[in-house]
Design an enzyme around this catalytic site. Structure first.
Site, PDB file in Angstrom:
ATOM      1  N   GLU A 113      -5.614   1.188   0.014  1.00  0.00           N
ATOM      2  CA  GLU A 113      -4.797   0.955  -1.176  1.00  0.00           C
ATOM      3  C   GLU A 113      -5.335   1.662  -2.415  1.00  0.00           C
ATOM      4  O   GLU A 113      -4.572   2.248  -3.190  1.00  0.00           O
ATOM      5  CB  GLU A 113      -4.694  -0.561  -1.438  1.00  0.00           C
ATOM      6  CG  GLU A 113      -3.550  -0.937  -2.401  1.00  0.00           C
ATOM      7  CD  GLU A 113      -3.929  -0.880  -3.883  1.00  0.00           C
ATOM      8  OE1 GLU A 113      -3.029  -0.820  -4.728  1.00  0.00           O
ATOM      9  OE2 GLU A 113      -5.151  -0.878  -4.196  1.00  0.00           O
ATOM     10  N   ASP A 162      -9.806  -2.764   1.031  1.00  0.00           N
ATOM     11  CA  ASP A 162     -10.657  -1.690   0.504  1.00  0.00           C
ATOM     12  C   ASP A 162     -10.860  -1.947  -0.988  1.00  0.00           C
ATOM     13  O   ASP A 162     -10.126  -2.745  -1.598  1.00  0.00           O
ATOM     14  CB  ASP A 162     -10.030  -0.307   0.751  1.00  0.00           C
ATOM     15  CG  ASP A 162      -8.685  -0.131   0.063  1.00  0.00           C
ATOM     16  OD1 ASP A 162      -7.848  -1.070   0.145  1.00  0.00           O
ATOM     17  OD2 ASP A 162      -8.442   0.909  -0.560  1.00  0.00           O
TER      18      ASP A 162
END
Lengths: 465, 465
Positions: B154, B89
């Protein structure tokens, strides 16, 4: 009938996203001016779309300003000539800001017409148009010559309009006797005439540090962050109790006279309903006179927001490199925008210097609009009182407006003509905020008021001009 | 060849706007996890997409979290097993934030590959994949069993990953000997091994006043404005010289030892090039040891921005009704996020109470990630030093990371395994900011480093695990 006709125009006008602050909406704004001109042309007015040039954007590019619409109905030298001012640009609005309905789809809910620009200022402009249409529909001669000057940059400071008024002072405006502005609202359910407005000085304070945004984990602790600096200087503008801390600002304000105090005391104003309307439990002042005075005739500082920082929902671990605060200071007699610009700029630079930051501060004043004040004994106001009496069977409140209608001041300074502000907007119309509306009642009764007012003005003695 | 293959995957991965902080991009994020899984499946790995449930949004709705990808290459009980952690991400990115190129179109300029997520953390994940592919392409047996655990949350706090690691402690993680994380960067052009990271406590401070936004002309002076309150309390977090003013925060920090001081003194770090890189004339500290210490092992406060206020370009005369500041405090030994939450919340409420404002303050901590610290004498680090020596012919810098990699702490606490952080990102990759990039040099030499490191780890004596 008037009802259907007014609603149809209202829908069409609100559907045009004529947001003058958003350069991407400029084509819509041009279309709005053309739509307005076409409406007036079809009514038989002598209409012009006046080119007022270009604006310079912060990035150095230029952009065509929306043309100003002028229109003339009647040129009889034996009649008075009034000039109605209005604007058809609007403030920004997005459904996700918290609107219950699409802001650009005029929506009737229980007799209120919701939409951006409904009250500020599209419906009042249309009500004036309907007033002329009413005389036409009844095959009655207009009792006064009626002119219109409709602009499209009001919400961002009426860029280009001052120069246009100056340029046409001896042509379009030469035979104008009175200026009428309906870009404001009532104070309560009681009709009102407005005799003063606050001005506004709008500032950008930009703090620039690193050459680009930084990761706050990787760089946090090593750089002097522009946001910290900006918050530090913004916090020195105004105290928690509303006291402006910029030296010289409060000193310039004309003192409140005993007469004024008495007048405010007599105004019908319900503190509790005001609190309820805005949804707060406590106001800045707990008595009516202090509150009205700080709404109308004292300056105030509002911080509107910060450009360049993280403003979305969610979490982002960024150190913004360049942040620009937007704040404004409302202007009242005897403040002077040129002086305020210097006071604010000097003060912020001195406060910033104390921080010993390596970042760069730039303070610019992007709007500098003076306040305006009228004589409530003038025949123009007497005519207004008579028209209100006729339509509503009551006396109007004589009020001031906290907001800024800078063009009033320009009309006064450039043309030397007398001005009246005759609002038809409701006290709870939500200008500049979510769910702006105009009630059918105010729209229709307001149109009647304008019809009656034209008649009252025609009876002012020519010598008293 | 490796070059073309790596670039093609990089383009494909960066093109997916896997912004985990934007709920509207969740479909892209799901696609990113599937793309990652498919890549590992095609290489012959045993791959699972692990469902980690849903997240609750601030409005009470729920949203499926991106699945976590696990993959296994080899299960030989006679070999060590390493588990590579990474995330796919990314942080938000928009062209208009000031990117020179489309952030989601990987663009090669002079050997640098520009794109959101290029360095954080897509290229490092791909480099590990290429390391396994290299052994496969050369038909060489992997010297160690290699596992992957790749997540997609994250950037917003690894929502759901802690529970997944806990749940699979005795299954997927049971045979893992070492955890490898490559979610960080070098300090200079010299390769580095990272032995510590700061944690992060991320706060929302919301001040709510009127029930909707108000026109600052009409209402300014009568209401206590939420922005004024918010700025007032934000200004009490940190002094102009970087001193945190929240009671208890500084007291909790482990003192800097003489050994540490000496170690920092010896690290190759050019203050002038650091200043040039970020484009400032002056840093918060003027000597190397203070600067590195405040980058790595002292807390700091960053104010990221304000949601709900006016943040666009142009001017809007609004009093925002509800404004939410986003700020975070980096965490170091021996701070405790639960304690920090209480300290910050109590402090802001006490500061706010002094303002006697009728507005409502709500303070929430949305991320609470602990710091992490490793033993640089551990065989895992000795193997790292050897691999760097082999590929780059020099010794690595032993550094810490100012940013947060909270999962390191979780791996340590839950699995009890040793962890190494082996960065391949450049010191100037622009993580979380505009124009993020990964250089071809770091991407290719980094892949070689990982290949060499798998070989070095295989030589660690089994007893020393």
């Amino acid at each position: 009938g008037e009802r259907e006709c007014g609603e149809k125009s209202g829908e069409e006008w609100v559907a045009i996203e004529s947001d003058s602050s958003n350069v991407l909406k400029r084509p819509d704004l041009h279309r709005m001016m053309e739509t307005t001109a076409q409406k007036l042309r079809l009514m038989g007015g002598t209409v012009e779309l006046v080119d007022i040039g270009e604006q310079e954007l912060p990035n150095g590019q230029t952009l065509a300003l929306p043309k100003v619409v002028t229109a003339t109905f009647g040129t009889d030298p034996n009649k008075h000539t009034v000039c109605v001012y209005g604007h058809v640009d609007v403030q920004p609005a997005k459904l996700e800001d918290g609107w219950a309905t699409d802001p650009y789809n005029l929506t009737d809910i229980n007799g209120n017409l919701y939409g951006r620009g409904a009250s500020d200022n599209k419906a009042p402009v249309l009500a004036w148009i309907h007033a002329v249409e009413a005389y036409q529909a009844l095959s009655m001669e207009l009792p006064v010559n009626v002119k219109f000057v409709i602009e499209g940059m009001e919400e961002t400071g009426s860029n280009g309009l001052d120069a246009m008024i100056l340029a046409q002072r001896d042509t379009f405006f030469s035979d104008v006797d009175y200026i009428i502005i309906s870009d404001c609202g009532w104070l309560s359910r009681r009709p009102a005439l407005t005799y003063g407005t606050r001005g506004n000085c709008y500032f950008f304070a930009e703090v620039e540090g690193p050459k680009q945004d930084l990761h706050s984990g990787v760089y946090g602790g090593t750089v002097i962050e522009p946001m910290t600096d900006l918050i530090g200087i913004l916090d020195t503008l105004i105290s928690p109790s509303g006291k402006i801390l910029i030296p010289g600002i409060r000193e310039a304000v004309a003192p409140l006279s005993d007469e004024e105090w008495k007048m405010y005391q007599d105004i019908q104003f319900d503190m509790d309903s005001y609190k309820n309307k805005i949804g707060v439990t406590q106001l800045m002042y707990s008595n009516k006179v202090d509150l009205l005075a700080h709404m109308w005739r004292y300056p105030t500082v509002s911080v509107h927001g910060i450009e360049g920082a993280f403003s979305d929902s969610g979490s982002k671990t960024v150190i913004p490199a360049k942040v620009t605060a937007k704040f404004s200071i409302r202007q009242v007699p005897n403040m002077d925008p040129a002086m305020v610009k210097k006071q604010v700029t000097d003060y912020l630079h001195s406060v910033f210097a104390k921080r010993k930051s390596p970042n760069k501060l730039k303070v610019t004043m992007v709007i500098g609009a003076k306040p305006w004040l009228a004589d409530t004994q003038h025949p123009l106001y007497e005519a207004g009182k008579a028209a209100v009496k006729r339509v509503f069977d009551m006396d109007p409140d004589l009020i001031r407006e906290g907001g800024t209608i800078p063009i009033a001041r320009t009309f006064q300074d450039v043309t030397g003509k007398s001005i009246i502000m005759m609002p038809i907007g409701g006290f709870d119309d939500g200008l500049h905020s979510q769910n702006e509306k105009m009630s059918r009642y105010n729209y229709i009764e307001g149109t009647k008021l304008f019809i009656a007012y034209l008649n009252e003005v025609s009876q002012i003695k020519k010598t008293s001009v």
